[in-house]
Motif scaffolding. Structure first.
Motif, PDB file in Angstrom:
ATOM      1  N   SER A  15     152.422   0.814 -56.163  1.00 19.28           N
ATOM      2  CA  SER A  15     152.789  -0.375 -56.942  1.00 19.28           C
ATOM      3  C   SER A  15     154.086  -1.034 -56.488  1.00 19.28           C
ATOM      4  CB  SER A  15     152.960  -0.005 -58.417  1.00 19.28           C
ATOM      5  OG  SER A  15     151.771   0.497 -58.923  1.00 19.28           O
ATOM      6  N   SER A  52     147.346   0.369 -55.600  1.00 18.72           N
ATOM      7  CA  SER A  52     147.848   0.240 -56.962  1.00 18.72           C
ATOM      8  C   SER A  52     148.444  -1.150 -57.075  1.00 18.72           C
ATOM      9  CB  SER A  52     148.941   1.274 -57.222  1.00 18.72           C
ATOM     10  OG  SER A  52     148.485   2.562 -56.918  1.00 18.72           O
ATOM     11  N   GLY A  53     149.057  -1.417 -58.205  1.00 18.58           N
ATOM     12  CA  GLY A  53     149.751  -2.689 -58.374  1.00 18.58           C
ATOM     13  C   GLY A  53     149.175  -3.539 -59.489  1.00 18.58           C
ATOM     14  N   ALA A  54     148.026  -3.105 -60.038  1.00 13.10           N
ATOM     15  CA  ALA A  54     147.398  -3.916 -61.086  1.00 13.10           C
ATOM     16  C   ALA A  54     148.291  -3.977 -62.334  1.00 13.10           C
ATOM     17  CB  ALA A  54     146.029  -3.359 -61.432  1.00 13.10           C
ATOM     18  N   ILE A  55     148.811  -2.848 -62.738  1.00 17.42           N
ATOM     19  CA  ILE A  55     149.642  -2.846 -63.955  1.00 17.42           C
ATOM     20  C   ILE A  55     150.930  -3.635 -63.706  1.00 17.42           C
ATOM     21  CG2 ILE A  55     151.049  -1.397 -65.488  1.00 17.42           C
ATOM     22  CD1 ILE A  55     148.861   0.682 -65.419  1.00 17.42           C
ATOM     23  N   ARG A  67     157.930  -1.628 -68.940  1.00 20.58           N
ATOM     24  CA  ARG A  67     156.599  -1.001 -68.977  1.00 20.58           C
ATOM     25  C   ARG A  67     156.312  -0.467 -70.387  1.00 20.58           C
ATOM     26  NH1 ARG A  67     153.137   1.667 -64.887  1.00 20.58           N
ATOM     27  NH2 ARG A  67     151.996   3.314 -65.926  1.00 20.58           N
ATOM     28  N   ASN A 136     140.777   0.784 -56.422  1.00 16.20           N
ATOM     29  CA  ASN A 136     141.806   1.090 -57.416  1.00 16.20           C
ATOM     30  C   ASN A 136     141.145   1.935 -58.489  1.00 16.20           C
ATOM     31  OD1 ASN A 136     144.183   1.201 -58.881  1.00 16.20           O
ATOM     32  ND2 ASN A 136     144.325  -1.008 -59.262  1.00 16.20           N
ATOM     33  N   ASP A 139     141.209   1.462 -64.538  1.00 18.45           N
ATOM     34  CA  ASP A 139     142.156   1.799 -65.610  1.00 18.45           C
ATOM     35  C   ASP A 139     141.646   1.480 -67.013  1.00 18.45           C
ATOM     36  OD1 ASP A 139     144.208   2.801 -63.932  1.00 18.45           O
ATOM     37  OD2 ASP A 139     144.826   0.767 -63.434  1.00 18.45           O
ATOM     38  N   GLU A 145     145.508   8.233 -63.874  1.00 19.19           N
ATOM     39  CA  GLU A 145     146.442   7.749 -62.856  1.00 19.19           C
ATOM     40  C   GLU A 145     147.584   6.967 -63.492  1.00 19.19           C
ATOM     41  OE1 GLU A 145     146.396   8.446 -59.629  1.00 19.19           O
ATOM     42  OE2 GLU A 145     144.442   9.415 -59.497  1.00 19.19           O
ATOM     43  N   ILE A 146     147.275   6.272 -64.583  1.00 17.64           N
ATOM     44  CA  ILE A 146     148.325   5.538 -65.287  1.00 17.64           C
ATOM     45  C   ILE A 146     149.411   6.524 -65.701  1.00 17.64           C
ATOM     46  CG2 ILE A 146     148.871   4.323 -67.433  1.00 17.64           C
ATOM     47  CD1 ILE A 146     146.172   2.973 -67.306  1.00 17.64           C
ATOM     48  N   ASP A 150     149.668   7.227 -60.043  1.00 16.00           N
ATOM     49  CA  ASP A 150     149.739   5.979 -59.281  1.00 16.00           C
ATOM     50  C   ASP A 150     148.809   6.027 -58.058  1.00 16.00           C
ATOM     51  OD1 ASP A 150     150.479   3.424 -58.665  1.00 16.00           O
ATOM     52  OD2 ASP A 150     152.354   3.960 -57.700  1.00 16.00           O
ATOM     53  N   LYS A 213     154.605   5.541 -60.453  1.00 12.39           N
ATOM     54  CA  LYS A 213     154.588   6.717 -61.306  1.00 12.39           C
ATOM     55  C   LYS A 213     154.527   8.006 -60.500  1.00 12.39           C
ATOM     56  CE  LYS A 213     154.499   6.659 -65.148  1.00 12.39           C
ATOM     57  NZ  LYS A 213     155.726   6.724 -65.937  1.00 12.39           N
TER      58      LYS A 213
HETATM   59  N1  GLU Z   1     145.854   1.964 -61.162  1.00 14.74           N
HETATM   60  C1  GLU Z   1     147.168   1.581 -61.608  1.00 14.74           C
HETATM   61  C2  GLU Z   1     147.585   0.225 -61.025  1.00 14.74           C
HETATM   62  O1  GLU Z   1     146.890  -0.330 -60.210  1.00 14.74           O
HETATM   63  C3  GLU Z   1     148.052   2.730 -61.415  1.00 14.74           C
HETATM   64  C4  GLU Z   1     149.532   2.477 -61.321  1.00 14.74           C
HETATM   65  C5  GLU Z   1     150.392   2.579 -62.556  1.00 14.74           C
HETATM   66  O2  GLU Z   1     150.161   3.433 -63.414  1.00 14.74           O
HETATM   67  O3  GLU Z   1     151.329   1.762 -62.640  1.00 14.74           O
HETATM   68  O4  GLU Z   1     148.566  -0.349 -61.418  1.00 14.74           O
END
Ligand code: GLU
Length: 260
Positions: A15, A52-55, A67, A136, A139, A145-146, A150, A213
């Motif tokens: 991320s 990663s990077g979605a959150i 966060r 990814n 989530d 993974e959250i 990560d 994370k």
């Molecule tokens: N799959 C999540 C994402 O793409 C994991 C990363 C996280 O927990 O910030 O953001």
């Protein structure tokens, strides 16, 4: 690395790299990895990305500076941010006349025989088509993974699934150090080790950042999982110029953890 052999490579980006430390998706960085991956594909290698990077992107899009603790808010942020993430990958790979594909997976999917077989068959088909899968964690339906990884362990499980030769974990550190270089000036880079050596887990025990994370521990554990199907893992800085093409040219960069 055997530079003559056509390698099957999983490239994992975290991320903080993908979002330039939470300041929004780093198009320039993603474009550079896409360019390198395009050249690896031309050389006959097969490449998948776990990103990663979605959150982090979702937080940015929703205007959240901190966060959240609430898991459903994190899942909502992931759903928002995943849209932006795949848009950038799609446009960066299109620039090199390459197609990319979104795959959202969970550890539970991979533990389920039929889903595992389907995921493997889809990924094999995409690779044969010359498409770059962008994977990814899904989530929305899970929290693993959250909370913990990560995507480091997901990348390792994907390496097992497709029998990758190499897992490259790109991060914002230069590799695995003998101590946390942010706190200990005497820390030195470990260049080679055997994946699964318990001493590595001690070395990697430092804390992760707000955005990533995983920290180093989940990367070392991922290398241990990847080694189960024979893959070597390289942990290296995603900021290193041409890191992917240089690694496949046989240059030593970061930390290489090989299967025993
Ligand atoms: N799959 C999540 C994402 O793409 C994991 C990363 C996280 O927990 O910030 O953001």
């Amino acid at each position: 690395m055997n530079t003559q052999k056509k390698e099957r490579i999983v490239v994992k980006v975290g991320s903080s790299l993908v979002t330039n430390n939470g300041e929004g998706l780093d198009h320039a960085a993603i474009a550079k990895w896409a360019e390198q991956i395009a050249s690896l594909l031309s050389a006959g290698h097969e490449v998948l990305m776990v990103s990663s990077g979605a959150i982090a992107e979702g937080m940015q899009r929703l205007g959240w500076t901190k966060r959240p603790q609430d898991i459903h808010q994190l899942q909502a942020a992931a759903a928002v941010g995943q849209m932006g993430l795949v848009q950038v990958y799609e446009s960066c790979f299109a620039h090199f006349n390459l197609r990319s594909a979104q795959i959202l997976l969970t550890n539970a999917d991979l533990a389920h025989a039929e889903r595992n077989a389907n995921a493997k068959a889809t990924l094999d088909t995409l690779l044969k088509l010359g498409v770059v899968p962008i994977i990814n964690e899904n989530d929305t339906v899970v929290t693993d993974e959250i909370k913990f990884g990560d995507n480091d362990s997901l990348a390792a499980l994907v390496s097992n699934l497709i029998h990758a030769d190499l897992l490259v974990i790109l991060t914002d550190q230069g590799g695995l150090f003998t101590a946390d270089p942010r706190q200990d000036a005497s820390a030195t880079l470990l260049t080679d080790a055997i994946a699964g050596d318990p001493a590595l887990e001690k070395m990697a025990g430092g804390a992760a950042s707000e955005l990533s994370k995983g920290g180093m521990l989940t990367k070392v554990l991922a290398a241990k999982i990847a080694a189960q199907t024979g893959a070597a893992t390289v942990i290296a800085s995603g900021h290193e110029p041409n890191v992917l093409t240089r690694l496949l040219d046989g240059e030593k960069i970061g930390t290489c953890l090989t299967a025993a």
